[in-house]
Motif scaffolding. Structure first.
Motif, PDB file in Angstrom:
ATOM      1  N   VAL A  27      29.538 -32.041  34.675  1.00 51.83           N
ATOM      2  CA  VAL A  27      28.855 -30.845  35.172  1.00 51.83           C
ATOM      3  C   VAL A  27      27.580 -30.636  34.348  1.00 51.83           C
ATOM      4  CG1 VAL A  27      29.003 -28.331  35.324  1.00 51.83           C
ATOM      5  CG2 VAL A  27      30.949 -29.736  36.002  1.00 51.83           C
ATOM      6  N   LEU A  28      26.457 -30.473  35.025  1.00 51.55           N
ATOM      7  CA  LEU A  28      25.165 -30.325  34.334  1.00 51.55           C
ATOM      8  C   LEU A  28      24.945 -28.846  34.030  1.00 51.55           C
ATOM      9  CD1 LEU A  28      23.191 -32.906  36.476  1.00 51.55           C
ATOM     10  CD2 LEU A  28      24.451 -33.247  34.339  1.00 51.55           C
ATOM     11  N   LEU A  29      25.449 -28.438  32.886  1.00 45.76           N
ATOM     12  CA  LEU A  29      25.637 -27.039  32.531  1.00 45.76           C
ATOM     13  C   LEU A  29      24.370 -26.178  32.559  1.00 45.76           C
ATOM     14  CD1 LEU A  29      27.933 -25.135  31.791  1.00 45.76           C
ATOM     15  CD2 LEU A  29      27.553 -25.699  29.387  1.00 45.76           C
ATOM     16  N   PRO A  30      23.186 -26.668  32.153  1.00 48.06           N
ATOM     17  CA  PRO A  30      22.011 -25.788  32.166  1.00 48.06           C
ATOM     18  C   PRO A  30      21.688 -25.182  33.530  1.00 48.06           C
ATOM     19  CG  PRO A  30      21.563 -27.702  30.825  1.00 48.06           C
ATOM     20  CD  PRO A  30      22.886 -27.954  31.503  1.00 48.06           C
ATOM     21  N   HIS A  31      22.205 -25.789  34.606  1.00 50.12           N
ATOM     22  CA  HIS A  31      21.945 -25.261  35.946  1.00 50.12           C
ATOM     23  C   HIS A  31      22.850 -24.088  36.310  1.00 50.12           C
ATOM     24  CE1 HIS A  31      19.338 -28.609  36.631  1.00 50.12           C
ATOM     25  NE2 HIS A  31      20.294 -29.501  36.759  1.00 50.12           N
ATOM     26  N   TYR A  32      23.910 -23.851  35.514  1.00 49.29           N
ATOM     27  CA  TYR A  32      24.953 -22.943  35.969  1.00 49.29           C
ATOM     28  C   TYR A  32      25.336 -21.910  34.914  1.00 49.29           C
ATOM     29  CZ  TYR A  32      25.310 -27.119  38.875  1.00 49.29           C
ATOM     30  OH  TYR A  32      25.020 -28.187  39.678  1.00 49.29           O
ATOM     31  N   SER A  33      26.100 -20.920  35.355  1.00 47.24           N
ATOM     32  CA  SER A  33      26.674 -19.913  34.475  1.00 47.24           C
ATOM     33  C   SER A  33      27.915 -20.480  33.795  1.00 47.24           C
ATOM     34  CB  SER A  33      27.038 -18.670  35.297  1.00 47.24           C
ATOM     35  OG  SER A  33      28.095 -17.958  34.699  1.00 47.24           O
ATOM     36  N   SER A  34      27.980 -20.352  32.471  1.00 48.92           N
ATOM     37  CA  SER A  34      29.173 -20.814  31.746  1.00 48.92           C
ATOM     38  C   SER A  34      30.419 -20.084  32.237  1.00 48.92           C
ATOM     39  CB  SER A  34      28.999 -20.572  30.247  1.00 48.92           C
ATOM     40  OG  SER A  34      27.981 -21.385  29.725  1.00 48.92           O
ATOM     41  N   TYR A  35      30.257 -18.837  32.558  1.00 51.60           N
ATOM     42  CA  TYR A  35      31.399 -18.043  33.033  1.00 51.60           C
ATOM     43  C   TYR A  35      31.932 -18.595  34.353  1.00 51.60           C
ATOM     44  CZ  TYR A  35      34.190 -14.017  34.493  1.00 51.60           C
ATOM     45  OH  TYR A  35      35.221 -13.210  34.910  1.00 51.60           O
ATOM     46  N   LYS A  36      31.025 -18.889  35.291  1.00 56.83           N
ATOM     47  CA  LYS A  36      31.441 -19.412  36.593  1.00 56.83           C
ATOM     48  C   LYS A  36      32.093 -20.777  36.439  1.00 56.83           C
ATOM     49  CE  LYS A  36      31.966 -19.970  40.979  1.00 56.83           C
ATOM     50  NZ  LYS A  36      33.126 -19.321  41.643  1.00 56.83           N
ATOM     51  N   VAL A  37      31.508 -21.642  35.617  1.00 54.70           N
ATOM     52  CA  VAL A  37      32.084 -22.973  35.398  1.00 54.70           C
ATOM     53  C   VAL A  37      33.482 -22.851  34.794  1.00 54.70           C
ATOM     54  CG1 VAL A  37      31.863 -25.139  34.102  1.00 54.70           C
ATOM     55  CG2 VAL A  37      29.852 -24.134  35.216  1.00 54.70           C
ATOM     56  N   SER A  38      33.631 -21.928  33.837  1.00 55.33           N
ATOM     57  CA  SER A  38      34.939 -21.762  33.196  1.00 55.33           C
ATOM     58  C   SER A  38      35.988 -21.311  34.207  1.00 55.33           C
ATOM     59  CB  SER A  38      34.846 -20.765  32.035  1.00 55.33           C
ATOM     60  OG  SER A  38      34.579 -19.454  32.501  1.00 55.33           O
ATOM     61  N   GLU A  39      35.635 -20.417  35.129  1.00 65.64           N
ATOM     62  CA  GLU A  39      36.607 -19.966  36.120  1.00 65.64           C
ATOM     63  C   GLU A  39      36.951 -21.087  37.107  1.00 65.64           C
ATOM     64  OE1 GLU A  39      36.976 -15.336  36.311  1.00 65.64           O
ATOM     65  OE2 GLU A  39      35.520 -16.060  37.790  1.00 65.64           O
ATOM     66  N   THR A  40      35.949 -21.884  37.477  1.00 64.22           N
ATOM     67  CA  THR A  40      36.211 -23.022  38.357  1.00 64.22           C
ATOM     68  C   THR A  40      37.244 -23.953  37.732  1.00 64.22           C
ATOM     69  OG1 THR A  40      33.986 -22.945  39.311  1.00 64.22           O
ATOM     70  CG2 THR A  40      35.175 -25.038  39.476  1.00 64.22           C
TER      71      THR A  40
ATOM     72  N   GLN B 121      25.439 -22.212  25.540  1.00 60.75           N
ATOM     73  CA  GLN B 121      26.195 -22.273  26.795  1.00 60.75           C
ATOM     74  C   GLN B 121      27.544 -22.969  26.592  1.00 60.75           C
ATOM     75  OE1 GLN B 121      23.167 -23.997  29.654  1.00 60.75           O
ATOM     76  NE2 GLN B 121      24.266 -22.615  31.013  1.00 60.75           N
ATOM     77  N   VAL B 122      27.519 -24.099  25.878  1.00 60.34           N
ATOM     78  CA  VAL B 122      28.758 -24.831  25.633  1.00 60.34           C
ATOM     79  C   VAL B 122      29.709 -23.995  24.783  1.00 60.34           C
ATOM     80  CG1 VAL B 122      29.780 -26.916  24.640  1.00 60.34           C
ATOM     81  CG2 VAL B 122      27.568 -27.052  25.813  1.00 60.34           C
ATOM     82  N   GLU B 123      29.165 -23.296  23.795  1.00 58.08           N
ATOM     83  CA  GLU B 123      29.978 -22.433  22.934  1.00 58.08           C
ATOM     84  C   GLU B 123      30.641 -21.335  23.759  1.00 58.08           C
ATOM     85  OE1 GLU B 123      29.320 -21.034  18.318  1.00 58.08           O
ATOM     86  OE2 GLU B 123      27.620 -21.073  19.692  1.00 58.08           O
ATOM     87  N   GLU B 124      29.856 -20.757  24.647  1.00 59.00           N
ATOM     88  CA  GLU B 124      30.366 -19.707  25.532  1.00 59.00           C
ATOM     89  C   GLU B 124      31.450 -20.258  26.456  1.00 59.00           C
ATOM     90  OE1 GLU B 124      27.306 -16.308  26.904  1.00 59.00           O
ATOM     91  OE2 GLU B 124      27.662 -17.854  28.395  1.00 59.00           O
ATOM     92  N   LEU B 125      31.194 -21.426  27.008  1.00 55.41           N
ATOM     93  CA  LEU B 125      32.138 -22.071  27.919  1.00 55.41           C
ATOM     94  C   LEU B 125      33.478 -22.293  27.228  1.00 55.41           C
ATOM     95  CD1 LEU B 125      32.649 -23.591  30.633  1.00 55.41           C
ATOM     96  CD2 LEU B 125      31.748 -25.637  29.513  1.00 55.41           C
ATOM     97  N   LEU B 126      33.424 -22.795  26.022  1.00 54.38           N
ATOM     98  CA  LEU B 126      34.632 -23.068  25.256  1.00 54.38           C
ATOM     99  C   LEU B 126      35.435 -21.779  25.031  1.00 54.38           C
ATOM    100  CD1 LEU B 126      35.828 -25.647  23.981  1.00 54.38           C
ATOM    101  CD2 LEU B 126      34.682 -25.016  21.852  1.00 54.38           C
ATOM    102  N   ALA B 127      34.718 -20.715  24.711  1.00 54.16           N
ATOM    103  CA  ALA B 127      35.389 -19.432  24.469  1.00 54.16           C
ATOM    104  C   ALA B 127      36.061 -18.904  25.731  1.00 54.16           C
ATOM    105  CB  ALA B 127      34.376 -18.413  23.947  1.00 54.16           C
ATOM    106  N   TYR B 128      35.344 -18.923  26.850  1.00 54.92           N
ATOM    107  CA  TYR B 128      35.929 -18.435  28.104  1.00 54.92           C
ATOM    108  C   TYR B 128      37.160 -19.251  28.502  1.00 54.92           C
ATOM    109  CZ  TYR B 128      32.093 -15.229  29.325  1.00 54.92           C
ATOM    110  OH  TYR B 128      31.198 -14.186  29.362  1.00 54.92           O
ATOM    111  N   LEU B 129      37.091 -20.565  28.341  1.00 57.00           N
ATOM    112  CA  LEU B 129      38.215 -21.419  28.722  1.00 57.00           C
ATOM    113  C   LEU B 129      39.479 -21.085  27.946  1.00 57.00           C
ATOM    114  CD1 LEU B 129      36.424 -24.886  28.993  1.00 57.00           C
ATOM    115  CD2 LEU B 129      37.467 -23.622  30.891  1.00 57.00           C
TER     116      LEU B 129
END
Length: 337
Positions: free
Chosen positions: A76-89, A133-141
């Motif tokens: 997933v090419l993270l800069p294009h997306y919301s970390s929150y949305k990716v984490s929920e997906t 973004q990656v840090e945020e993603l990790l936290a949400y997951l």
């Protein structure tokens, strides 16, 4: 030694995108039976010869059609997306298929420069925000609220998909180490510098909420056949395809070996083909096995991800089968990270 798969859903000459995605599904089911460890699918946009533009959707489809193999994104090419949305997906995917999902992320544009604009409402995303973004993603997951807004990624659960940072440089390696996530080096993109990048990752790794120790793998083009000669014959089409990509050529599909062998190459093009062979392992199963083991040893990893693009598709299936025989894979595979 674990063997895994990266599939870019290549559109072979004489086929169409629908057939390419069917082939990806068939390959996932086949490598699941053969005992491969992971199956990752990529994200490419506005690319005529590759059908995989939404890996999270394809991953859901593949997970539903396989049983043991881990399914993930490469990535997933993270800069294009919301970390929150990716984490929920990916929390949805993890809930549906616990302990079988990988979340590979990258920061490349995923296509021509205008892809950045099309994916970001006419603006170019700033990659300087990628680490946060990656840090945020990790936290949400992992059920945290990194922004302090009293919001959480749902559905919550006891397990979380591991984040893998994909890269082809030392910069991404150091970032993966600092954030404490797993790291995958794309040797099939950059045939030089990967060993130093992996050393950097392993040397600077900092434990995180996800894992306590470094975990890395390396991905490489592999073409395996019954004989060295037939493998070279099949590899000729990838030689031509990579050359045309470098030259900015637009193709609707990957060429056949017959087309590649009838092509007239300049001296410079022949040199480029030889240089690109640093990104490939080609040969019979014993030769390929030895070179894969040497690659893994040089990277100090116990997992190699295989990316095979050959035409016809039946030879792609056979290439993975020969590798499974060479490494004596079995029909069950671990579901651990």
């Amino acid at each position: 030694m674990k063997l895994s798969v990266l599939d870019q859903s290549p559109i072979l000459a004489g086929t169409d995108p629908s057939e390419a995605l069917k082939q990806t599904t068939e390959l996932a089911k086949w490598t699941d039976k053969l005992g491969y460890h992971r199956f990752w699918v990529s994200e490419h946009h506005s690319t005529n010869s590759l059908a995989g533009s939404a890996p999270e959707i394809l991953a859901a489809h593949l997970a539903a059609h396989t049983h043991n193999i881990r399914i993930g994104t490469g990535g997933v090419l993270l800069p294009h997306y919301s970390s929150y949305k990716v984490s929920e997906t990916f929390r949805i995917l993890e809930t549906l298929h616990p302990n079988r999902i990988d979340l590979g992320v990258g920061r490349a544009p995923g296509g021509m420069p205008n892809v950045n604009l099309a994916l970001n409402r006419g603006k170019v995303p700033s990659v300087e925000h990628y680490p946060s973004q990656v840090e945020e993603l990790l936290a949400y997951l992992h059920g945290q609220d990194p922004q302090g807004m009293d919001i959480y990624a749902t559905p919550q659960g006891e397990t979380a998909p591991p984040v893998w940072m994909l890269g082809s440089s030392g910069t991404s390696a150091r970032l993966a180490a600092d954030l404490g996530v797993s790291y995958s080096f794309a040797h099939f993109i950059n045939g030089r510098g990967g060993v130093r990048a992996m050393d950097r990752y392993q040397g600077y790794f900092t434990p995180s909420i996800q894992q306590n120790s470094p975990q890395g793998n390396v991905s490489v083009f592999v073409i395996c056949a019954e004989t060295d000669e037939h493998a070279e014959y099949l590899a000729s089409s990838l030689d031509l395809a990579l050359l045309q990509i470098e030259q900015g050529g637009k193709r609707m599909s990957f060429p056949t070996p017959e087309e590649a062998l009838s092509h007239s190459y300049s001296l410079y093009e022949e040199e480029r083909i030889q240089d690109n062979r640093n990104r490939m392992i080609v040969g019979s199963k014993n030769k390929v096995k030895e070179e894969i083991e040497q690659l893994a040893d040089s990277y100090n990893v116990d997992e190699v991800i295989i990316n095979t693009i050959v035409n016809p598709f039946e030879d792609r299936l056979r290439s993975y089968e020969l590798l499974a025989e060479a490494f004596q894979l079995n029909h069950t595979t671990t579901t651990m990270m």
